[in-house]
Design an enzyme around this catalytic site. Structure first.
Site, short mmCIF file in Angstrom:
data_model
loop_
_atom_site.label_atom_id
_atom_site.label_comp_id
_atom_site.label_asym_id
_atom_site.label_seq_id
_atom_site.Cartn_x
_atom_site.Cartn_y
_atom_site.Cartn_z
N CYS A 24 0.84 -1.21 0.00
CA CYS A 24 0.00 0.00 0.00
C CYS A 24 0.87 1.25 0.00
O CYS A 24 1.37 1.67 1.05
CB CYS A 24 -0.92 -0.02 1.22
SG CYS A 24 -1.99 1.43 1.32
N CYS A 74 -0.52 4.11 2.08
CA CYS A 74 -0.34 3.96 3.54
C CYS A 74 1.12 4.17 3.95
O CYS A 74 1.41 4.83 4.95
CB CYS A 74 -0.73 2.56 4.02
SG CYS A 74 -2.19 1.86 3.27
N ASP A 75 2.05 3.59 3.18
CA ASP A 75 3.44 3.50 3.65
C ASP A 75 4.43 4.37 2.88
O ASP A 75 5.60 4.47 3.27
CB ASP A 75 3.93 2.04 3.56
CG ASP A 75 3.09 1.12 4.43
OD1 ASP A 75 2.53 1.61 5.42
OD2 ASP A 75 2.99 -0.09 4.11
#
Ligand code: NAP
Length: 352
Positions: free
Chosen positions: A146, A149-150
C-alpha cells in the site's frame, strides 16, 4: 435471532456494526481468523482523517473495542454459504412474534448456522503476493502492498513498484513525488493501466521502467536492500538497490460463499454501487470486497456506515425482503400501478 449478521470484522464490518448497534440492532460479527482485516498489518496509518498517526493494530483494536462495548457479538468461523428466503419456522416465529412462513436469511459457517434478518458482506480482499521466499518475512520491513499507507516512510529514498495495472502506475506516480527514485518493474511491455496514466509515467525524470521483467528475489537481512530482477526475454539478471518494494499486482477477494445467490464480478468482487446494495434485498456489501475504484481505510469505514443504514432502520424491523410484518405491524399492500396520490390516500387511511 440476530437482526444483522456481518461477515468480516475488518474496518468495513466493524464500522457497519457500530452504526447498526447504535441504531439498536442486534448484531453478530463473524470473523474467520482475527479482527482488524488488512489494516492490522500496517505499521503506521497517517491518512485517516482526524488521526495524525496510529498503528494499524491500535486502529483496528479501537474499532473492535468500540463495537464490543456497544454490544456486538463476535464469533469465529469460516462462512461457507448463505441462504435467502428461508421460512422462519415455529421456533423462531414464536421467539420473534412472527409468522412461521416469514422468510429469513441463514448464514452458514463450517460449524454453525445463524438465522438473521439482514446480512452485510465485508470480507475484504487480500493483496496478491508475489510468492517469493523472503516476501512475508520482509513485509513491514521494506515490503509493502500500500503506497498510500506507507509511501511517506520512503521520503528521499529509492523504491520499486511491481505491477502494470492502474494501482501500480498510480503508486509509482505518487511515490515519485517524494522518493529519490522509483523503479517500475512489470512483467510485460504493455500496461493494463489507463493510457493517460502511463503517459504521465514517462514525463517523470525519477521513474525508470524495467519491462518484460520479474522480481526473482528480495534481498535483505533486517530490511529490504536489493531486488534481483530477471529479464524474461534474455534471462539476464540484475540487482537494483532499493529501500522499499511496493507490490501492486492485484488483489484476491474471496466471496465464493455468497455465489451464485449474490452477483459477483469476473474478478470475484461483490457487485454493488455506492449504496452498498447487492442484487438481493436485505444483503449488503461493504469495503474492499465490493466493486469499487478506491480501496482505502476511509472508504471501507464509509461503506460500513452506508451498508448499515437500511438494515438499521427501525421502520424496517423485520424481513426486509419478505413483505411479512412483525406482530402488530400492519402492511400496506399497494398495487405497483397505483398513482402516488392513491398511495398517499391509502397510507393516510391506514394511519387513522
Ligand atoms: P490489475 O488491474 O489486475 O493489474 C495487476 C497487474 O499486476 C497487471 O499488470 C498484471 O500483469 C500484474 N501481475 C499480476 N500477477 C502478477 C504476478 N504474479 N507477477 C507479476 N505481475 C503480476 O490490478 P490493480 O492495478 O490493483 O487494479 C484492480 C482494479 O482496480 C482494476 O480494475 C483497476 O482498473 C482498478 N483501479 C482503478 C483505479 C482508478 O480508476 N483510479 C486505481 C486503481 C485501480 P499483466 O498485465 O501481465 O497481467
Amino acid at each position: 435471532m440476530y437482526d444483522i449478521v456481518i461477515v468480516g470484522a475488518g474496518t468495513a464490518g466493524l464500522s457497519a456494526a457500530i452504526y447498526a448497534l447504535r441504531a439498536g440492532r442486534k448484531v453478530l460479527l463473524l470473523e474467520q481468523l482475527s479482527y482488524g482485516g488488512q489494516i492490522i498489518n500496517t505499521p503506521e496509518v497517517e491518512n485517516y482523517p482526524g488521526i495524525k498517526k496510529i498503528s494499524g493494530f491500535e486502529f483496528a483494536t479501537g474499532l473492535y473495542e468500540q463495537a464490543k462495548d456497544l454490544g456486538a457479538v463476535v464469533e469465529y468461523g469460516k462462512v461457507v454459504s448463505l441462504e435467502n428466503d428461508i421460512p422462519a419456522g415455529d421456533e423462531i416465529a414464536a421467539a420473534e412474534g412472527i409468522s412461521p412462513d416469514a422468510v429469513i436469511k441463514v448464514v452458514h459457517t463450517t460449524k454453525k448456522a445463524y438465522p438473521c434478518k439482514a446480512v452485510i458482506i465485508a470480507t475484504g480482499a487480500k493483496n496478491r503476493p508475489l510468492g517469493l521466499p523472503d516476501e512475508e518475512r520482509l513485509t513491514g520491513a521494506g515490503v509493502s502492498y500500500c503506497a498510500t499507507c506507507d509511501g511517506a516512510f520512503y521520503r528521499k529514498k529509492p523504491v520499486a513498484v511491481n505491477g502494470g495495472g492502474n494501482t501500480a502506475i498510480e503508486d509509482a506516480l505518487f511515490l515519485s513525488n517524494y522518493c529519490s527514485k522509483v523503479t517500475l518493474i512489470h512483467r510485460r511491455d504493455t500496461f493494463r493501466a489507463d493510457a493517460a496514466e502511463v503517459e504521465k509515467l514517462k514525463s517523470r525524470d525519477n521513474i525508470e521502467l524495467v519491462l518484460n521483467s520479474t522480481i526473482t528475489s528480495i534481498i535483505g537481512e533486517d530490511r529490504v536492500k536489493q531486488l534481483e530482477v530477471t529479464d524474461k526475454n534474455t534471462g539476464e539478471k540484475r540487482l537494483i538497490d532499493v529501500d522499499g518494494l511496493f507490490i501492486a499486482i492485484g488483489q484476491i477477494p474471496d466471496n465464493s460463499a455468497f455465489s451464485p445467490l449474490v452477483e459477483i464480478d469476473a474478478a470475484g468482487y461483490v457487485v454493488a454501487g455506492e449504496d452498498c446494495k447487492t442484487n438481493v434485498a436485505g444483503i449488503f456489501v461493504a469495503g474492499d470486497c465490493r466493486t469499487k475504484t478506491v480501496r482505502q481505510l476511509t472508504t471501507a469505514a464509509s461503506d460500513g456506515a452506508i451498508a448499515a443504514q437500511d438494515p438499521a432502520k427501525t421502520e424496517t424491523p423485520f424481513t426486509i425482503d419478505s413483505g411479512v410484518p412483525p406482530a402488530g405491524v400492519r402492511m400496506c399492500r399497494l398495487s405497483p400501478s397505483s398513482t402516488p396520490s392513491a398511495r398517499m390516500l391509502k397510507l393516510l387511511s391506514m394511519l387513522r
